[in-house]
Scaffold this motif. Structure first.
Motif, mmCIF file in Angstrom:
data_model
loop_
_atom_site.group_PDB
_atom_site.id
_atom_site.type_symbol
_atom_site.label_atom_id
_atom_site.label_comp_id
_atom_site.label_asym_id
_atom_site.label_seq_id
_atom_site.Cartn_x
_atom_site.Cartn_y
_atom_site.Cartn_z
ATOM 1 N N LYS A 257 0.816 -1.207 0.000
ATOM 2 C CA LYS A 257 0.000 0.000 0.000
ATOM 3 C C LYS A 257 0.852 1.261 0.000
ATOM 4 C CE LYS A 257 -3.850 2.268 2.350
ATOM 5 N NZ LYS A 257 -4.823 2.191 3.470
ATOM 6 N N GLN A 258 1.922 1.280 0.787
ATOM 7 C CA GLN A 258 2.758 2.475 0.843
ATOM 8 C C GLN A 258 3.427 2.758 -0.502
ATOM 9 O OE1 GLN A 258 3.338 5.094 2.907
ATOM 10 N NE2 GLN A 258 1.521 4.284 3.935
ATOM 11 N N GLU A 259 3.812 1.709 -1.212
ATOM 12 C CA GLU A 259 4.385 1.908 -2.543
ATOM 13 C C GLU A 259 3.323 2.402 -3.524
ATOM 14 O OE1 GLU A 259 6.895 -1.197 -4.078
ATOM 15 O OE2 GLU A 259 7.448 -1.836 -2.052
ATOM 16 N N ALA A 260 2.085 1.935 -3.329
ATOM 17 C CA ALA A 260 0.986 2.410 -4.170
ATOM 18 C C ALA A 260 0.755 3.906 -3.951
ATOM 19 C CB ALA A 260 -0.288 1.625 -3.862
ATOM 20 N N ILE A 261 0.790 4.327 -2.699
ATOM 21 C CA ILE A 261 0.623 5.746 -2.387
ATOM 22 C C ILE A 261 1.801 6.548 -2.924
ATOM 23 C CG2 ILE A 261 0.454 7.425 -0.503
ATOM 24 C CD1 ILE A 261 -0.948 5.172 1.127
ATOM 25 N N ALA A 262 3.002 5.954 -2.885
ATOM 26 C CA ALA A 262 4.193 6.630 -3.416
ATOM 27 C C ALA A 262 4.050 6.917 -4.907
ATOM 28 C CB ALA A 262 5.435 5.782 -3.149
ATOM 29 N N GLU A 263 3.310 6.067 -5.622
ATOM 30 C CA GLU A 263 3.022 6.360 -7.033
ATOM 31 C C GLU A 263 2.262 7.683 -7.150
ATOM 32 O OE1 GLU A 263 3.652 4.906 -10.003
ATOM 33 O OE2 GLU A 263 4.867 3.290 -9.156
ATOM 34 N N GLY A 264 1.391 7.933 -6.178
ATOM 35 C CA GLY A 264 0.664 9.195 -6.154
ATOM 36 C C GLY A 264 1.579 10.384 -5.932
ATOM 37 N N VAL A 265 2.607 10.202 -5.110
ATOM 38 C CA VAL A 265 3.579 11.286 -4.880
ATOM 39 C C VAL A 265 4.284 11.642 -6.180
ATOM 40 C CG1 VAL A 265 5.706 11.935 -3.682
ATOM 41 C CG2 VAL A 265 3.916 10.678 -2.455
ATOM 42 N N GLN A 266 4.743 10.625 -6.894
ATOM 43 C CA GLN A 266 5.476 10.879 -8.137
ATOM 44 C C GLN A 266 4.549 11.426 -9.220
ATOM 45 O OE1 GLN A 266 8.738 10.803 -7.866
ATOM 46 N NE2 GLN A 266 8.326 10.108 -5.777
ATOM 47 N N ALA A 267 3.306 10.939 -9.262
ATOM 48 C CA ALA A 267 2.337 11.476 -10.221
ATOM 49 C C ALA A 267 2.034 12.936 -9.919
ATOM 50 C CB ALA A 267 1.046 10.651 -10.187
ATOM 51 N N THR A 268 2.039 13.290 -8.633
ATOM 52 C CA THR A 268 1.806 14.690 -8.254
ATOM 53 C C THR A 268 2.960 15.569 -8.697
ATOM 54 O OG1 THR A 268 0.449 13.979 -6.372
ATOM 55 C CG2 THR A 268 1.323 16.231 -6.315
ATOM 56 N N TRP A 269 4.198 15.065 -8.608
ATOM 57 C CA TRP A 269 5.350 15.816 -9.135
ATOM 58 C C TRP A 269 5.188 16.047 -10.638
ATOM 59 C CZ3 TRP A 269 8.331 18.876 -6.727
ATOM 60 C CH2 TRP A 269 8.775 18.628 -5.429
ATOM 61 N N VAL A 270 4.750 15.010 -11.354
ATOM 62 C CA VAL A 270 4.504 15.160 -12.796
ATOM 63 C C VAL A 270 3.444 16.227 -13.026
ATOM 64 C CG1 VAL A 270 3.649 14.015 -14.877
ATOM 65 C CG2 VAL A 270 5.181 12.786 -13.334
ATOM 66 N N ALA A 271 2.377 16.176 -12.221
ATOM 67 C CA ALA A 271 1.284 17.142 -12.366
ATOM 68 C C ALA A 271 1.776 18.571 -12.173
ATOM 69 C CB ALA A 271 0.182 16.821 -11.357
ATOM 70 N N ILE A 272 2.618 18.776 -11.175
ATOM 71 C CA ILE A 272 3.117 20.126 -10.893
ATOM 72 C C ILE A 272 4.031 20.614 -12.004
ATOM 73 C CG2 ILE A 272 4.576 21.481 -9.333
ATOM 74 C CD1 ILE A 272 3.515 19.643 -7.047
ATOM 75 N N LEU A 273 4.986 19.771 -12.403
ATOM 76 C CA LEU A 273 5.953 20.186 -13.422
ATOM 77 C C LEU A 273 5.292 20.403 -14.777
ATOM 78 C CD1 LEU A 273 8.877 17.776 -12.423
ATOM 79 C CD2 LEU A 273 8.698 20.223 -11.935
ATOM 80 N N VAL A 274 4.493 19.431 -15.207
ATOM 81 C CA VAL A 274 3.806 19.554 -16.492
ATOM 82 C C VAL A 274 2.769 20.678 -16.431
ATOM 83 C CG1 VAL A 274 2.292 18.391 -18.141
ATOM 84 C CG2 VAL A 274 4.195 17.147 -17.115
#
Length: 441
Positions: free
Chosen positions: A93-110
């Motif tokens: 589960k924690q790794e699944a949530i970590a995918e959300g962290v990285q997707a949020t970085w993509v969202a901010i940068l893009v």
């Protein structure tokens, strides 16, 4: 170390415990999220429409540009769900949530890049679309304010993605309503004081509230590093590329349909608009079940149970076809009454009369197509979905719709092209699902 709840989820998936309660428990809140923004936009259109035709034209041009840009980035939802659900199914589960962290970085940068491009390019985009300098100027002002919300919209997409991945579709619904309701209240207030530009500010406020709630949920749930993990981001972008191309193929189909419908006259274009808006509404219902299929399929494959993933697909297809058949029956029984809700113009109603039955057929077929799409998205089978969608456009829709134009087949020919688009996708996804190759991707 995996939590007890994570381990329980994984063992249930492995045992094949996929129930109607699980499917609809995910689907109904997802439907609320999918429906909230279209309803908000309808209200926005109604309020701005009271200012006059000029302001409504400017809003139409501006929102069309904004939608074309943000629609291409839905991979932040669907791609993140696919990756997070696999990890969740594997009791990570924690790794699944970590995918959300990285997707949020993509969202901010893009999002920052797109926001900058929108602010700089707004005058050119608006003039190209509207062909009127005054309308373009008003649309530009709206777009430059709305551009502030682009990173927020992408953060919301990423938030929907990771929460769906851990099988939580209720929080996204609450967060969406928490932003949409204040935004809807602000629209008439801000528009009455500031005119068209008030609509854009209401949109920014609504997206800010929802994005802040998604970020708050991420901060509460995530226990690991907050640094960008470029390898994970790269993998997300690779999958995103295929989903963007798939989305572009849809845009080509429906923009071409509108262009050809317009060439058959005003009544044809008006009739097409009515049919298209009804079709878009129907897809919301069917997409909610596809989201449930995506989430549960990813979890099953994460638990290394292809059989459970297949069971998910079969059950969701069954429910989706049932809903589609009921919707199709309603549209068939009320084929005279429903169009008159939107228009009393006899020429428009005449244009709709035959394509209406093509749309009814598409509703039933769509029940299968969208459900299996959800399964394949959950399996991260993005390359196949990209290829199938592009093939459906190139081999079915474009030849059909332009032949219809060449022989003067009118709106009926246009919707025959859209039917061909659905039929090719239907054949492709059914064969793919039966092959089970998606379960090994």
């Amino acid at each position: 170390m995996a939590s007890r709840s994570d381990q329980t989820t994984g063992s249930q998936n492995a045992a094949g415990q996929v129930t109607a309660g699980q499917i609809f428990g995910l689907a109904f809140p997802a439907l609320g999220v999918l429906a909230a923004m279209p309803l908000y936009l309808l209200l926005d259109t109604a309020v701005v429409g009271r200012l006059g035709g000029f302001e409504l034209a400017a809003l139409g041009a501006a929102t069309t540009i904004q939608a074309q840009i943000t629609t291409q980035l839905t991979f932040l939802s669907y791609g993140t769900t696919a990756r997070a659900s696999r990890l969740f199914g594997a009791a990570k589960k924690q790794e699944a949530i970590a995918e959300g962290v990285q997707a949020t970085w993509v969202a901010i940068l893009v999002g920052l890049l797109i926001s900058t491009a929108m602010m700089l390019g707004a005058p050119f985009f608006s003039l190209w679309l509207s062909g009127n300098t005054e309308v373009a100027h008003a649309a530009t002002q709206w777009l430059r304010v709305a551009a502030l919300a682009v990173p927020l919209v992408l953060i919301i997409m990423a938030g929907n993605g990771w929460l769906r991945g851990i099988q939580n579709t209720r929080l996204p619904l609450y967060f969406t309503l928490a932003g949409v309701i204040p935004g809807a209240i602000l629209i008439p207030v801000l528009v009455s004081h500031f005119g068209l530009i008030g609509s854009a500010w209401a949109n920014v406020v609504a997206e800010s509230i929802t994005a802040a709630l998604f970020l708050g949920a991420l901060f509460k749930a995530h226990k690991g590093t907050w640094r960008p993990q470029w390898q994970i981001i790269k993998q997300q972008l690779v999958m995103g590329k295929d989903l963007i191309l798939r989305s572009l193929s849809f845009q080509v189909a429906f923009l071409s349909a509108a262009a050809v419908a317009a060439r058959f006259g005003t009544a044809s274009l008006a009739g097409h608009q009515i049919l298209l808006q009804l079709w878009n509404f129907i897809t919301l219902v069917l997409d909610s079940l596809a989201i449930a299929a995506q989430t549960l399929t990813g979890a099953a494959l994460g638990a290394k149970s292809a059989q459970v993933a297949r069971t998910v697909g079969i059950k969701v297809v069954g429910y989706s076809v049932t809903f589609a058949a009921v919707l199709g029956l309603v549209f068939a029984l009320f084929h005279q009454q429903i169009p008159r809700i939107f228009s009393q113009d006899q020429s428009v109603l005449a244009e709709i009369s035959t394509p209406w039955w093509i749309m009814v057929a598409m509703i039933v077929l769509g029940g299968i197509v969208f459900a299996i799409d959800g399964v394949l998205l959950g399996a991260s089978d993005a390359v196949f979905l990209r290829n199938a969608s592009i093939a459906a456009v190139l081999l079915g829709f474009l030849p059909g719709v332009w032949i219809a134009y060449a022989i003067g087949a009118g709106l009926t020919g246009v919707w025959c092209g859209l039917l061909a688009f659905i039929l090719i996708r239907l054949v492709a996804v059914v064969i793919r699902f039966q092959s089970m190759k998606w379960a090994r991707t």
